[in-house]
Design an enzyme around this catalytic site. Structure first.
Site, short mmCIF file in Angstrom:
data_model
loop_
_atom_site.label_atom_id
_atom_site.label_comp_id
_atom_site.label_asym_id
_atom_site.label_seq_id
_atom_site.Cartn_x
_atom_site.Cartn_y
_atom_site.Cartn_z
N ASP A 134 0.82 -1.20 0.00
CA ASP A 134 0.00 0.00 0.00
C ASP A 134 0.86 1.26 0.00
O ASP A 134 2.08 1.20 0.11
CB ASP A 134 -0.91 0.02 1.23
CG ASP A 134 -1.88 -1.14 1.26
OD1 ASP A 134 -2.31 -1.59 0.17
OD2 ASP A 134 -2.22 -1.60 2.36
N TYR B 267 5.89 -10.38 6.41
CA TYR B 267 5.97 -8.95 6.65
C TYR B 267 6.57 -8.70 8.04
O TYR B 267 6.39 -9.51 8.96
CB TYR B 267 4.59 -8.30 6.61
CG TYR B 267 4.03 -8.06 5.23
CD1 TYR B 267 4.13 -6.81 4.62
CD2 TYR B 267 3.36 -9.07 4.54
CE1 TYR B 267 3.59 -6.57 3.36
CE2 TYR B 267 2.82 -8.84 3.28
CZ TYR B 267 2.94 -7.60 2.71
OH TYR B 267 2.41 -7.37 1.46
#
EC number: 5.4.99.12
Length: 258
Positions: free
Chosen positions: A52, A110
């Site tokens: 994002d 992540y």
């Protein structure tokens, strides 16, 4: 036609995210522009995970097809010379034509980095989330146990998420303290839009003592985004690894800091 794999690192502050947008700069656009110039033909890339706005990557995996005859060094050093300073190719290799960086992936990793100190750091301000209050990592890790396995993560899914299903399989979710840094490492088959940042926002409430570890289970079962906490800021999140059947790539961000 050959299929090439690229390992990419980028700092996401100046981009609207990975995916190409019509009126905003993106990582994908910059990479495709540089690759197309080296190939002297239009190149389109596929990535393992679409990050994002403001999110970074230490080991994004990309693949593209080209019939341009170029040495591997041209796909790395040549393209890097054309890329901005906040996007670079770390490695390149030719792979089987059936390889797809997105759909061949088994899982993705992540890291979310928290700088837990009474005083903010000018050096790390743009690289991690600053939290000046003490966090209870033991309670945060107790809460993480409720996230494991295949579950409905509707409560941690953004309203803009376009995924057909809210179900995701989380294999690992753990907070690790290294000096003043706290690293949230999460491994899953895939992630929903804003899912990790929404998880971090809620887990911080547990770490600060506003909620119990069991509250995370209650929020999960509610399947309601309004029941979870606010979304954690983007600049602390890093895409750090991908696993494939034949090989894996991982570069933990904290190891680059320390």
């Amino acid at each position: 036609m050959k299929n090439y794999l690229l390992q990419i690192e980028y700092f996401g502050r100046n981009y609207c995210g990975w995916q190409r947008q019509s009126h905003s700069p993106s990582v994908q656009e910059e990479l495709e522009k540089a690759l197309s110039k080296i190939a002297n033909q239009n190149i389109e890339v596929t990535c393992a995970g679409r990050t994002d706005t403001g999110v970074h990557a230490t080991s994004q995996i990309v693949n593209f097809y080209s019939d341009a005859e170029r040495p591997l060094s041209a796909w790395q050093r040549g393209v890097n010379a054309l890329l901005p300073q906040d996007i670079k190719i770390l490695a390149v290799q030719q792979v089987d034509n059936n390889f797809n960086s997105r759909f061949t992936a088994i899982n993705r990793t992540y890291n979310y980095i928290i700088y837990n100190s009474a005083t903010s750091s000018p050096i790390f301000a743009e690289h991690c989330l600053w939290e000046n209050r003490e966090l209870d990592i033991d309670k945060m890790n107790q809460a993480c146990e409720y996230l494991l396995g295949e579950q409905d993560f509707s409560s941690f899914r953004s309203s803009q998420c376009q995924s057909n299903t809210p179900f995701r399989n989380i294999q690992k979710a753990e907070f690790i303290k290294q000096g003043s840094f706290i690293v949230f490492e999460v491994v899953g088959n895939a992630f929903l839009h804003h899912m990790i940042r929404n998880l971090v926002g809620s887990l911080l409430k547990v770490g600060l003592g506003f909620e119990s570890p069991e509250w995370i289970k209650v929020v999960l079962e509610a399947k309601d985004r309004t029941q979870a906490a606010e979304t954690a800021k983007a600049h602390g999140l890093y895409f750090v690894g991908v696993e494939y059947p034949e090989f894996s790539f991982k570069r933990q961000i904290i190891k680059l800091f320390c």
